[in-house]
Structures are given as structure tokens and as C-alpha cells.
Design a protein around this motif. Structure first.
Motif, PDB file in Angstrom:
ATOM      1  N   LYS A 124       0.837  -1.277  -0.303  1.00 19.08           N
ATOM      2  CA  LYS A 124      -0.416  -0.368  -0.179  1.00 19.08           C
ATOM      3  C   LYS A 124       0.484   1.440   0.090  1.00 19.08           C
ATOM      4  CE  LYS A 124      -2.379  -3.242   0.077  1.00 19.08           C
ATOM      5  NZ  LYS A 124      -3.057  -3.612  -0.428  1.00 19.08           N
ATOM      6  N   ILE A 125       0.476   2.326  -1.198  1.00 17.16           N
ATOM      7  CA  ILE A 125       1.089   3.107  -1.321  1.00 17.16           C
ATOM      8  C   ILE A 125       1.024   4.277  -0.618  1.00 17.16           C
ATOM      9  CG2 ILE A 125       3.027   3.978  -2.914  1.00 17.16           C
ATOM     10  CD1 ILE A 125       3.162   1.806  -4.645  1.00 17.16           C
ATOM     11  N   LEU A 126       1.502   5.405   0.285  1.00 15.32           N
ATOM     12  CA  LEU A 126       0.463   6.914   0.910  1.00 15.32           C
ATOM     13  C   LEU A 126       1.793   7.678   0.306  1.00 15.32           C
ATOM     14  CD1 LEU A 126      -0.370   4.597   2.309  1.00 15.32           C
ATOM     15  CD2 LEU A 126      -0.691   6.413   4.119  1.00 15.32           C
ATOM     16  N   LEU A 127       1.127   8.377  -1.338  1.00 25.26           N
ATOM     17  CA  LEU A 127       2.229   9.337  -1.469  1.00 25.26           C
ATOM     18  C   LEU A 127       1.791  10.625  -1.222  1.00 25.26           C
ATOM     19  CD1 LEU A 127       3.556  10.608  -3.986  1.00 25.26           C
ATOM     20  CD2 LEU A 127       1.763  10.782  -4.879  1.00 25.26           C
ATOM     21  N   PHE A 128       2.562  11.105  -0.062  1.00 27.85           N
ATOM     22  CA  PHE A 128       2.337  12.266   0.080  1.00 27.85           C
ATOM     23  C   PHE A 128       3.184  13.626  -0.833  1.00 27.85           C
ATOM     24  CE2 PHE A 128       3.044  11.779   4.753  1.00 27.85           C
ATOM     25  CZ  PHE A 128       2.850  10.386   4.725  1.00 27.85           C
ATOM     26  N   ASP A 129       1.736  14.618  -1.428  1.00 27.91           N
ATOM     27  CA  ASP A 129       1.783  15.229  -2.473  1.00 27.91           C
ATOM     28  C   ASP A 129       1.728  16.998  -2.006  1.00 27.91           C
ATOM     29  OD1 ASP A 129       2.905  16.636  -5.282  1.00 27.91           O
ATOM     30  OD2 ASP A 129       1.460  15.618  -5.930  1.00 27.91           O
ATOM     31  N   GLU A 193      -9.499   1.604   2.888  1.00 27.99           N
ATOM     32  CA  GLU A 193     -10.065   0.723   1.529  1.00 27.99           C
ATOM     33  C   GLU A 193      -8.655   0.063   0.858  1.00 27.99           C
ATOM     34  OE1 GLU A 193     -13.172   0.135   0.309  1.00 27.99           O
ATOM     35  OE2 GLU A 193     -13.711   0.520   2.509  1.00 27.99           O
ATOM     36  N   ALA A 194      -7.428   1.082   1.158  1.00 27.02           N
ATOM     37  CA  ALA A 194      -6.482   0.651   0.202  1.00 27.02           C
ATOM     38  C   ALA A 194      -6.163  -0.739   1.011  1.00 27.02           C
ATOM     39  CB  ALA A 194      -5.232   1.656   0.531  1.00 27.02           C
ATOM     40  N   HIS A 195      -6.084  -0.587   2.598  1.00 26.19           N
ATOM     41  CA  HIS A 195      -5.794  -2.266   3.156  1.00 26.19           C
ATOM     42  C   HIS A 195      -6.528  -3.590   2.770  1.00 26.19           C
ATOM     43  CE1 HIS A 195      -6.349  -5.235   5.908  1.00 26.19           C
ATOM     44  NE2 HIS A 195      -4.698  -5.326   5.512  1.00 26.19           N
ATOM     45  N   LYS A 196      -7.595  -3.580   2.184  1.00 25.33           N
ATOM     46  CA  LYS A 196      -9.080  -4.355   1.286  1.00 25.33           C
ATOM     47  C   LYS A 196      -8.674  -4.772   0.637  1.00 25.33           C
ATOM     48  CE  LYS A 196     -12.843  -2.872   3.990  1.00 25.33           C
ATOM     49  NZ  LYS A 196     -14.136  -2.139   3.863  1.00 25.33           N
ATOM     50  N   HIS A 197      -7.895  -3.459  -0.597  1.00 20.38           N
ATOM     51  CA  HIS A 197      -7.217  -4.208  -1.891  1.00 20.38           C
ATOM     52  C   HIS A 197      -6.649  -5.005  -1.449  1.00 20.38           C
ATOM     53  CE1 HIS A 197      -7.213  -3.969  -6.285  1.00 20.38           C
ATOM     54  NE2 HIS A 197      -6.330  -3.758  -5.952  1.00 20.38           N
ATOM     55  N   ALA A 201      -1.497  -1.188  -4.231  1.00 28.75           N
ATOM     56  CA  ALA A 201      -2.958   0.670  -3.783  1.00 28.75           C
ATOM     57  C   ALA A 201      -2.026   1.321  -4.010  1.00 28.75           C
ATOM     58  CB  ALA A 201      -3.539   0.622  -2.146  1.00 28.75           C
ATOM     59  N   PHE A 202      -2.838   2.249  -4.426  1.00 25.54           N
ATOM     60  CA  PHE A 202      -1.776   3.972  -5.042  1.00 25.54           C
ATOM     61  C   PHE A 202      -2.653   4.692  -4.314  1.00 25.54           C
ATOM     62  CE2 PHE A 202      -0.868   7.495  -7.134  1.00 25.54           C
ATOM     63  CZ  PHE A 202       0.802   7.508  -6.958  1.00 25.54           C
TER      64      PHE A 202
END
Lengths: 339, 614
Positions: A124-129, A193-197, A201-202
Motif C-alpha cells: 500500500k503506497i501513500l504518496l504525500f504530494d 480501503e487501500a488495505h482491503k484491496h 494500492a496507490f
């Protein structure tokens, strides 16, 4: 520790995911909000803490693993995705998170983003933009607006920015979502939701850097305007937005237009959002304020086997098909005996 | 009609042709047949960088050299006694390295005007007197192959393609090798293409029989079996042996094996071998680049697996930053560097030993790692196991300096009893009581390894400097000094855990030859010849390059002369001089091919003579 275990059930509070390290981001940085949302989401997931591994690269956001009470790895610039891939492939039971920024993920590590997407590794990728290099004090990033004036572009940048969601989609992403760090509940929801996938997950998170790029998302994220300027996506529902729910998007002949209507009476040709429709996802990824509302929420979600699932599937197949006797390995080929 | 049969004790044969001629397959099969009759042997395949270079060109020549003997051989031979040339280009590129009076067997069908021109011959060397000093046999190999297959139900092209097996049959007759191993091979290789299998088999037999019945060669040879140690043997190259060693180490340690690599010559072979060993649980990932290859392996190591990556010079350069991350996080990581000719792209399919100093020093800051190097194709197996043992015991990256020569070269391998290989003991920390991520084992200075998922031991690693023991981020000056010294000391501790350096050859010798890596066989052969010639020369061959063995300095100081032949400009010499203040005398050549034993012998002779004159 405030964890209570009852018949295998664990109940965490968000504070159970805090480490004993002092958080050292600038006071007021939105990274604090994302950290708290992340800790809250993890508490909500109720997975044993030791199963989580948080991997980061280099940059302001990448300090995050030190502030977590889970396993963590603060890698090198641009490489959290392959490190996380190695962690996950070596032990698919782990829940692996990547914390990265626009420089880390889209510039120096851009190559890995493409390939993790097409592989569909279950991370699961959390992009801090924040559209700026913060840790190095204010150089432009690959998502900075063209023309933006900053320390390495005193006359304004001459580069077009990259759109992270579009890039992820083009690379074969199976789960892409977007939100803003200020939308705490939405952010927590999307992390869950990202975790459920099952698969990569991006999660693209707009995050304000008030020191070097303050207010860059204000036009569409301020409390008084966001409902009119965001398009919150819901699978199977029409693309309607606006404080009064009186505007909608209509995709026709390859073009998109905004339709305005009486709130109670949306026209039938407002496009219904389908999170499995790739063409629609592409079109949405390119919408941006002020011409259009900025899409938020899950933009794409499809099921595909994950990378590690396929790898271990092949290993199982090989085990059934071939001998697993080590002697057979070295005795393969022509063997002769000297007496 | 019985042909004259003569005994030989040692021969070097080279097969050379277009890269599409099937020379490598032919060589492998000749090697197998040689193994069966009990000769010792060593092989050296030589590929062009071009996959399918234009036919008939000199740069498209692929070759396979094999030395076999009635006694121990250590190298594929310097220059061939017999050259089988499938076309003019193959003859052209090998003419300068053929023994005077040697034998040339040429496929005369390919010596057409066009092919001669492509190879740069102005007239046909088979017809003018330019090959006067060689014994030349002109054989219409293509024509004979097609004739022998005239009743076979395969197309003309397929028939032509059988010429390598026809030639193999001839060579098997010439050197009295059995055909059965090749027939068995064909059955397996073409199990689903029966007609092709039958055509090749028929060509093989025809090649053999035609020599038996026609006056192609007036004489043929036999070589008595070598006195090899009793046991079971197979032919092995370094790529297979390296991969096998990793799989065995994975089983001996009970750890999963994750090997990630980006395709690069000559490292790809090992990745390919492992990719086909899934039944043993080996996980291979073809990564998107060199950096992801090593960082995936680091992630795997952090997870609690054996993380391995393999590359060559250009790739190792890209991996340096990640190597330092593994040094800093003190994780077991194995990096194979299959050295090839550089710098830059250099000559990718050629060998050299030019990365020793890079492995030692080629990273920013103080960055000590263990460096190992296999001595022979079969030794690649043992070095893989040793790399896993040391990496996991000392919690450190290990660089294995292999070589292009070792990857492809092959030799008979006395198969080990796997049950007798000791287990690799890995003690994962599971007890949260008193745990800190950078607490250290007293003996090894290693920090604890934690399998991710273990409750109560959650911690964060990273590239930032950490406080010793606690492992929290630290900018404290004394701590940084301490950590630098601890990382260095940890690697030096390994010297207590490895066998002492051994002298081979006469103990009272005045001269010692020190080598490392794939030059082992060449140096050994040269030493044996030197001693047979009445010189007293000893040999020390290093498999441990960092740390060096603890007795090495004292051992080398016993000799009046220390000779160091290397396929570089003096990298080990540099280390020995710096470390032991020894006047190491180098013999340094970087031609892209292994040493000739003869040049080493000359070097030893010269140095020996000058010693006597003092």
C-alpha cells in the motif's frame, strides 16, 4: 499498553501505533495529520501490530516510520517500493506500507512506481504530494506547477508537472485513490480501503507544505469551496458535485462537460461512475481546478492476482511437478562414477 | 579396416564456428563423452557479444575449448592442438593461437568465395600454402551430413543443422569417445521432435562411422582414464554451481531464498538457473533495474530471508548506495559480482579480475563488507554456502567476486554428500526482554536478526546513523566514531572464523605465487610445471579477500619472493603491499581471456632466475 486481547480479538487505539520518538516535522505540517490518520486507520484495521511494516524512502514524509510502533524501514532516496516488494515477497503474511513523497516516488524512484503497478505487489503506497522538495529546502518537484518560482527556478519552472494518478493508471494500477491531508475522515477511510484491496494500492494525498509551498491546494480544498470544487467519487453513482448537488459531469464523444441542473432533478445523461472503467479513470485523472472539479476518492479498483500470489503459485506447481529432493538437484545432468 | 590407434596423455581441442553452428552444444556433448571415459578435463566456452552476428563474419565466431588428459587438468588449455573450424572466419580468428604443427579440421563446404571474403582471406587457405605448418584435414562436413540424412523426413535446413552432431561423431571417433551420452542427450532435448532427434542421432553415428570406413584421418587416439578420486562426478559450470550452493544454503539454514537480479552479462545465467529451481522454494525476481534488484534483496533480508542479488561491473556501480544501506542497517545481504571486462560496457563476454579494489573501497564513507571469491567452477558451490553462513552470522553484506570465466567454464565436480554439509545456524531473536536492535553479540559483534512479524520486537532500521545498542537516530559524535569502528571490527572478526591460508607445493620454496579467483587452475598448472622443471615454487590461493586470513602476512613473509599474477593492473598486489608491506611482484594482463599457463610459467621462471642471481 492499552491493548486488550479477548479471544483473539485485539482492540487498538490510535495511540498504540505511536512510537516513543519525538515527531520532528515543522509544527503545523500536514504530515502530522496524515500520521494520525494512518495510526487511526491501523487501529481500525485491528491487525496485530507486529504484522505491519512501514517502509519509506527519503524526504520529509519518509521520516514517518520512526514515529510508528510497528516494524519500519527508512530506506534510501527513491527506493521504498522495491524494498517493500522484497519484504512482502519474502513474507506475504506481512502488511506492507510505503510512505513516499513526490520527489521520492515520482522523480528519483519513478521507475519503481511503474513496475510495482504492473506487478501488482500487495503493498500500500501513500504518496504525500506537496509539490516541492521540503527536506532540501524548497527546490521544485516533478509535480510543481509549471512556472512556479522557487530556489532552483527563480524565473519559474519550465517543466510540465507529472500527474501521479494518471501515471499510476497508465502503469496498470489496480487500486488508485486520491484525497487531501485535511480530509481526515476521508483519508482514514481510503487507507482502510487501500488495505482491503489485494494488490498494489496507490493513495495520492495532497499535502500542504506551509514553509515552501503554502496554500498550493487551497483553491479547491478550503472548507468553504471544497464541495463545489471537488468531485467525490462513488462507485455506481452519477458524477454529481457541488454544495447543492446541482452540478454533474457528462462524458460524451470523448469530451467532458459540466452540466448544471436543479438539485432534485439531475439529467439522465450524467455519467455514472464505474471504478472498473479505465477510460473513465484516465479522463478523471486529468481533471483539475479551475476548469473542472478535482476528483477525490477511489478512482480505480479492479481485482487481479497479486505478484507474490503468482510467484508462490508457481513454486507450488513446481513442487508438485518436480522432485524436491536436494540430491536430485546436484545429481541432475550426466553423472559418472570413478571407482 | 582397423585404423592405427595411438595413446596420448593430454589434448586441447577447440570447436569454432558461427554462433548459429551449434558449437556450444557440440562442446558440451564432447565434454560429457570425455567424462564417461574417465579423463579429467576443463572447458572454456567463448561467445561473441552479438547473438546472431552476420553469418561468416569473424566477430560472429563462437567457440568451445576443452582440455582433457590422462591426469589432473586445471585449465581448459592454453592453445589448442586441434581446431575444428566450421567456416573460414572460425579459422581466421583462431589461426594466431594454434599450436605449430597442430591439426586443423575444416569444413571445406563453407570455404566459399563469399565466406572467404567475409573472413578477410584473399585466397583459400585450404588451397594455398599458408597453412603449411599445420596438419590440415579438409572434410566436406555439410555435404556428408546432408548425404547421410538423404532418407530422413526433415527439411534441407534441418539436415544442414545436424552438421555439428556429424562433426561430433567424427571427433568421438578421433579421440575414442562413446556416442551414447550424446544419443541420450538428443533423446531428452528433442523428446517432442522425434524426427529432428533421429536426424541428429543419425548424423552423429554417420560422422563416427565415416571415419571408421573412409580414409579421413590416418590415425586416431585414446587417452587412458585419469586417476581421479573415487566418487560420483558431474560436469559443472560456475553459474550452476553458484545457484546450487544458494539453494543448498537455503535448506541448510531453513531460510527462504530470494534472488533478485536485472539481466546483465554474465550474471543472467545464475538468475536463469535459479528461476528453474522453483521446486526447491527459490524465489527469483527479474527486477526493473540494478537498484531495485539490490533493494528488493535488502527488503527480503530485513523480512528474515536470504536476500541475494547478482550483477556485473556496470550493475555493481549502480548498487553502491544500496550496499551502504545494508552496511548501515547491518543486514545479511549477498551480492554476486560476476566480473567482466570493463570499464563501462567494455567487453561484456570476456573475463577479468578488475573489481577487487572496487569491492573493497568502491563506496562512499567507511563501508566494510566481507569479500569472497571462488577459485574454480565447482568452488562456486562452496563459496555460495560460505557467503550465506558468514552474512547471516555476522549480519553484514557479502560480496562474492566471481568471474565471467568461472560462470561458463566447466570441470568435473566430485559430488558432495549433502548430509555432511553442516547446518547454517541462524538464531532469530524472539525474546522481547532486554531487546534493542543494535545490541551486539560479544563474539561476532553482530546485532540481532528479527523475523518481521515477531511480537514485541518492533523496531525501525534505516540509513541514518544509529546509537549503538538502542538503535535510535543519533548525531552524537562519539557514537558515530564508535559505530564506524564497530562496523570495521565486526568484519575483521570474521578472520577468527575462517580457515588459515594454506601453502600448496614445496614447504621449503623461496618463491610463492599468490592468486585469487578463477586463475587458480592456471597458476596451479604453472606451479606444477615449474616444480617439475626443478624449481621450488609454492602457491597460496585466496578465497577470502576481506578480511584476509589471519596467518597470511606471516606466511608470505617466509618467502623471498611473492609473485602475484592477476587479470588486472595489480589490485591484490596493492592490497598485500599496503597491508603487509610485502614487495609483491605482479604479473598483470587484461586481455579478456584467462591466463595462458605458459605465460605464467615464463613469469615464474624469470623471477626465479633473478632470485638465484642475487
Amino acid at each position: 499498553m492499552s491493548v486488550t486481547e479477548q479471544e483473539g480479538q485485539i482492540t487498538y487505539k490510535w495511540t498504540d501505533f505511536k512510537s516513543d520518538q519525538d515527531v520532528r516535522w515543522c509544527p503545523g505540517c500536514e504530515d502530522y495529520a496524515i500520521l494520525k490518520a494512518f495510526q487511526t486507520a491501523l487501529a481500525e484495521l485491528d491487525i496485530p501490530r507486529e504484522k505491519h511494516v512501514v517502509v519509506s524512502g527519503i524526504g520529509c514524509s519518509s521520516r514517518l516510520p520512526y514515529y510508528m510502533s510497528t516494524y519500519g524501514f527508512h530506506g534510501i532516496h527513491g527506493r521504498p517500493i522495491p524494498i517493500a516488494t522484497g519484504v512482502k515477497v519474502a513474507n506475504p503474511d506481512l502488511v506492507v506500507w510505503v510512505i513516499t513523497g513526490d520527489g521520492d516516488c515520482l522523480s528519483i524512484g519513478g521507475n519503481h512506481l511503474i513496475h510495482v503497478m504492473r506487478r501488482n505487489v500487495d503493498i500500500k503506497i501513500l504518496l504525500f504530494d506537496n509539490r516541492i522538495y521540503g527536506l532540501t529546502k524548497g527546490q521544485y518537484s516533478p509535480t510543481s506547477d509549471k512556472g512556479m518560482v522557487n530556489r532552483t527556478a527563480p524565473m519559474g519552472t519550465v517543466e510540465e508537472p507529472v500527474e501521479p494518478v494518471a501515471l499510476a493508471l497508465a502503469s496498470g494500477a489496480t487500486f488508485v485513490a486520491r484525497t487531501d491531508a485535511a480530509y481526515l475522515k476521508h483519508l482514514i477511510h481510503l487507507i482502510v480501503e487501500a488495505h482491503k484491496h489485494k494488490g498494489t494500492a496507490f493513495l495520492h494525498i495532497y499535502q500542504n507544505c506551509y514553509v515552501y509551498n503554502d496554500g498550493v491546494f487551497d483553491d479547491f480544498t478550503q472548507r468553504d469551496v471544497r464541495d463545489d470544487r471537488n468531485l467525490v467519487l462513488e462507485h455506481g453513482k452519477p458524477l454529481i458535485f457541488g454544495k447543492n448537488r446541482d452540478k454533474g459531469l457528462r462524458f460524451k464523444d470523448g469530451m467532458v462537460e459540466i452540466a448544471e441542473f436543479e438539485p432534485a432533478d439531475p439529467p439522465e445523461d450524467i455519467t455514472i461512475f464505474d471504478e472498473t472503467n479505465l477510460s473513465l479513470a484516465f479522463a478523471l485523472s486529468k481533471l483539475y481546478w479551475p476548469r473542472f472539479p478535482v476528483p477525490m476518492g477511489v478512482i480505480r479498483r479492479v481485482e487481479q492476482p497479486s505478484f507474490e500470489e503468482l510467484i508462490y503459485g508457481q513454486i507450488e506447481k513446481a513442487k508438485q511437478k518436480f522432485s524436491t529432493d536436494l540430491n536430485k538437484l546436484i545429481y541432475s545432468g550426466d553423472v559418472w562414477e570413478v571407482k | 579396416m582397423a585404423k592405427k590407434l595411438e595413446s596420448l596423455d593430454k589434448v586441447t581441442v577447440k570447436f569454432a564456428g558461427d554462433s548459429g553452428d551449434g558449437v556450444q552444444v557440440m562442446g558440451d556433448q564432447f565434454g560429457n563423452a570425455t567424462a564417461v571415459v574417465g579423463n579429467d578435463f576443463a572447458t572454456l566456452p567463448d561467445y561473441p557479444a552479438e547473438i546472431r552476428a552476420p553469418q561468416g563474419t569473424t566477430y560472429g565466431v563462437s567457440s568451445y575449448q576443452i582440455q582433457f588428459a590422462a591426469y589432473d587438468v586445471y585449465t581448459p588449455g592454453d592453445i589448442p592442438d586441434v581446431l575444428v573450424a566450421f567456416n573460414p572466419a572460425a579459422l581466421k580468428v583462431n589461426l594466431t593461437s594454434l599450436k605449430p604443427g597442430g591439426t586443423i579440421i575444416a569444413n571445406e563446404d563453407e570455404f566459399t568465395e563469399q565466406n572467404l571474403r567475409k573472413a578477410g582471406f584473399s585466397s583459400n587457405p585450404l588451397e594455398d600454402d599458408s597453412l603449411g605448418s599445420f596438419r590440415v584435414y579438409r572434410v566436406p562436413i555439410t555435404r556428408l551430413t546432408i548425404e547421410s540424412l538423404k532418407d530422413e523426413p526433415v527439411g534441407h535446413k534441418d539436415k544442414e543443422r545436424c552438421r555439428n552432431f556429424f562433426a561430433l561423431g567424427m571427433m568421438c571417433w578421433l579421440f575414442s569417445r562413446p556416442l551414447e551420452p550424446s544419443i541420450e542427450f538428443l533423446k531428452k532435448r528433442f523428446a517432442t521432435k522425434v524426427q529432428v532427434m533421429e536426424a541428429n542421432t543419425k548424423a552423429l553415428k554417420a560422422g563416427y562411422n565415416i571415419c571408421d570406413t573412409m580414409e579421413i584421418f590416418p590415425i586416431h587416439y585414446q587417452l587412458p582414464p585419469a586417476k581421479l578420486e573415487p566418487g560420483k562426478y558431474r560436469n559443472v559450470n560456475g553459474a550452476f554451481a553458484s545457484a546450487c550452493g544458494l539453494v543448498v544454503a537455503s535448506h541448510k539454514s531453513g531460510l527462504p531464498l530470494i534472488y533478485s537480479g536485472y539481466p546483465i552479462t554474465p550474471a543472467s545465467e545464475t538468475l536463469e538457473v535459479l528461476a528453474a529451481l522453483k521446486q526447491y522454494g527459490a524465489v527469483t525476481i527479474q527486477s526493473e533495474d540494478e537498484i531495485s534488484a539490490i533493494t528488493m534483496a535488502i527488503g527480503a533480508a530485513y523480512s528474515g530471508a536470504i536476500g541475494v542479488t547478482g550483477t556485473s561491473g556496470p550493475g555493481l556501480a549502480l548498487k553502491t548506495e544500496a550496499l551502504n544501506l545494508a552496511v548501515m542497517t547491518e543486514l545479511p545481504l549477498i551480492v554476486f559480482d560476476f566480473q567482466r571486462s570493463g570499464p563501462s560496457t567494455g567487453m561484456p563476454t570476456k573475463t577479468e579480475q578488475t573489481d577487487l579494489l572496487f569491492a573493497l573501497f568502491g563506496r562512499p564513507a567507511e563501508s566494510p563488507v566481507i569479500i569472497l571469491s571462488p577459485s574454480s567452477p565447482a568452488d562456486c558451490f562452496w563459496i555460495s554456502i560460505e557467503a550465506v553462513r558468514l552474512a547471516t552470522k555476522y549480519m553484514t553484506p557479502v560480496i562474492v567476486l566471481s568471474e565471467q570465466f568461472l560462470v561458463h567454464s566447466s570441470e568435473p565436480w566430485k559430488l558432495p554428500d549433502l548430509d555432511k554439509i553442516p547446518p547454517i545456524e541462524v538464531n532469530f531473536r524472539t525474546d522481547p526482554k532486554g531487546f534493542y536492535p543494535y545490541m551486539r553479540d560479544e563474539k561476532t559483534l553482530a546485532r540481532p536478526w528479527v523475523k518481521l512479524g515477531t511480537p514485541g520486537l518492533e523496531h525501525t532500521l534505516g540509513g541514518l546513523e544509529k546509537s549503538n545498542i538502542q538503535g535510535t537516530i543519533s548525531y552524537e559524535p562519539e557514537n558515530h566514531d564508535l559505530m564506524n569502528k564497530l562496523r570495521a571490527q565486526k568484519i575483521q572478526k570474521v578472520a577468527q572464523d575462517i580457515p588459515d591460508a594454506q601453502i600448496m607445493g614445496p614447504a621449503d620454496a623461496d618463491v610463492v605465487v599468490v592468486g585469487w579467483g578463477g586463475t587458480y587452475g592456471h597458476i596451479k598448472a604453472a606451479i606444477e610445471m615449474a616444480n617439475q622443471d626443478g624449481m621450488k615454487v609454492a602457491m597460496v590461493h585466496l578465497r577470502y579477500l576481506n578480511p584476509l586470513q589471519k596467518n597470511l602476512g606471516d606466511l608470505l613473509r617466509r618467502f623471498k619472493k611473492v609473485l602475484v599474477p592477476e587479470l588486472n593492473l595489480g589490485q591484490l598486489s596493492y592490497v598485500l603491499r599496503a597491508k603487509y608491506l610485502i614487495d609483491a611482484i605482479g604479473y598483470n594482463r587484461i586481455t579478456g581471456r584467462p591466463f595462458y599457463v605458459s605465460e605464467l610459467l615464463n613469469f615464474i621462471k624469470d623471477e626465479y632466475k633473478s632470485l638465484r642471481m642475487h
